[in-house]
Design an enzyme around this catalytic site. Structure first.
Site, PDB file in Angstrom:
ATOM      1  N   THR A 168       7.086   4.801  35.667  1.00  0.00           N
ATOM      2  CA  THR A 168       7.772   3.660  35.038  1.00  0.00           C
ATOM      3  C   THR A 168       8.519   2.790  36.033  1.00  0.00           C
ATOM      4  O   THR A 168       8.873   1.652  35.721  1.00  0.00           O
ATOM      5  CB  THR A 168       8.762   4.159  33.986  1.00  0.00           C
ATOM      6  OG1 THR A 168       9.826   4.879  34.641  1.00  0.00           O
ATOM      7  CG2 THR A 168       8.080   5.069  32.973  1.00  0.00           C
TER       8      THR A 168
ATOM      9  N   ASP B 143      17.115   3.119  56.068  1.00  0.00           N
ATOM     10  CA  ASP B 143      17.439   4.109  55.045  1.00  0.00           C
ATOM     11  C   ASP B 143      18.656   4.901  55.515  1.00  0.00           C
ATOM     12  O   ASP B 143      18.561   5.747  56.404  1.00  0.00           O
ATOM     13  CB  ASP B 143      16.250   5.054  54.825  1.00  0.00           C
ATOM     14  CG  ASP B 143      16.452   5.965  53.628  1.00  0.00           C
ATOM     15  OD1 ASP B 143      17.464   6.699  53.593  1.00  0.00           O
ATOM     16  OD2 ASP B 143      15.603   5.962  52.719  1.00  0.00           O
TER      17      ASP B 143
ATOM     18  N   ARG C  47      13.966   7.210  41.112  1.00  0.00           N
ATOM     19  CA  ARG C  47      13.085   6.288  40.407  1.00  0.00           C
ATOM     20  C   ARG C  47      11.816   7.008  39.955  1.00  0.00           C
ATOM     21  O   ARG C  47      11.160   7.678  40.739  1.00  0.00           O
ATOM     22  CB  ARG C  47      12.721   5.114  41.315  1.00  0.00           C
ATOM     23  CG  ARG C  47      11.914   4.030  40.611  1.00  0.00           C
ATOM     24  CD  ARG C  47      11.630   2.868  41.506  1.00  0.00           C
ATOM     25  NE  ARG C  47      12.858   2.205  41.938  1.00  0.00           N
ATOM     26  CZ  ARG C  47      12.871   1.047  42.586  1.00  0.00           C
ATOM     27  NH1 ARG C  47      11.737   0.448  42.892  1.00  0.00           N
ATOM     28  NH2 ARG C  47      14.016   0.508  42.952  1.00  0.00           N
TER      29      ARG C  47
ATOM     30  N   ASP D  49      18.465   8.884  55.282  1.00  0.00           N
ATOM     31  CA  ASP D  49      17.582   9.473  56.295  1.00  0.00           C
ATOM     32  C   ASP D  49      18.211   9.439  57.676  1.00  0.00           C
ATOM     33  O   ASP D  49      18.138  10.416  58.428  1.00  0.00           O
ATOM     34  CB  ASP D  49      16.241   8.734  56.316  1.00  0.00           C
ATOM     35  CG  ASP D  49      15.317   9.178  55.207  1.00  0.00           C
ATOM     36  OD1 ASP D  49      15.591  10.225  54.586  1.00  0.00           O
ATOM     37  OD2 ASP D  49      14.322   8.473  54.941  1.00  0.00           O
TER      38      ASP D  49
END
Length: 231
Positions: free
Chosen positions: A127, A221, A123, A224
């Site tokens: 933006t 996550d 990402r 991770d």
């Protein structure tokens, strides 16, 4: 441009996709027991990896069962004909880096010589939209059935971007099977609503996303925890 769907206060309905686009693993006691281990916030990393890989193997097997097969007879050692089957077209896996790489070993366990491509999407900090940074795919990917691998499908932004990479390479939408460990109704409607011929295989459909786009009840996550970078 791929827009990231926002997380609504309540989960959208997915009834129209279940059993058609979305294939959910049978919710057996064994599967729930495996999920119990990996969802535990206090799980040891070796346990998280081991039991996650067991579920991934189940997902891969279920995905392979959705592929097209063709008739292929063989002669048995006693001289009889066995009316068998074999895959009707070439296959390849594509992992969405980095979490998707956790699923590559499970795919190779059942398809030893399979080719595996990679797509890196992150990402953009400005933006907030998914941006393609890297793609390495088989040259003939347009002629293959593609198993796209990413353990988590949340808002669907990165998934839509990865799918678009495959479409731009000439892969027919109906030749893509998207394999997820966990997903949510928001992700399902985002992906299946835009790509109705794509099929999705998952082991759990979570309740919904919260206001921070985290899955509930969730798993944290995944990348991770799997690769040991959560400490």
């Amino acid at each position: 441009m791929i827009q990231i769907p926002s997380a609504p206060s309540s989960a959208p309905s997915i009834e129209q996709y279940l059993g058609k686009n979305v294939h959910l693993l049978p919710q057996t006691h064994q599967l729930r027991a495996l999920h119990t281990v990996i969802r535990d916030r206090n799980a040891r990393r070796e346990d998280f990896v081991f039991y996650s890989e067991r579920i991934i193997r189940m997902l891969v097997e279920a995905s392979l069962n959705l592929l097209p097969f063709e008739k292929h007879d063989v002669q048995t050692p006693v001289g009889r004909t066995y009316e068998g089957l074999r895959f009707a077209s070439k296959l390849c896996g594509v992992s969405v880096v980095r979490a998707g790489e956790s699923m590559e070993a499970g795919l190779r366990e059942v398809c030893r010589s399979i080719r595996i491509g990679k797509i890196l999407i992150q990402r953009d900090k400005v933006t907030k939209l998914p941006k393609l940074y890297y793609a390495s795919l088989p040259a003939d990917i347009a002629e293959r059935q593609v198993l796209l691998m990413d353990p988590m499908l949340a808002t669907g932004g990165s998934a839509l971007a990865a799918i678009q990479v495959l479409l731009d390479k000439g892969v027919p939408e109906e030749n893509i099977i998207f394999i997820n460990l966990l997903t949510v109704p928001e992700g399902i409607t985002a992906v299946c609503g835009r790509h109705p011929k794509l099929r999705l295989v998952t082991s759990s459909i979570e309740e919904r996303l919260n206001e921070n786009a985290y899955m509930l009840p969730g798993i944290g996550d995944f990348g991770d925890r799997f690769f040991g970078t959560d400490v």
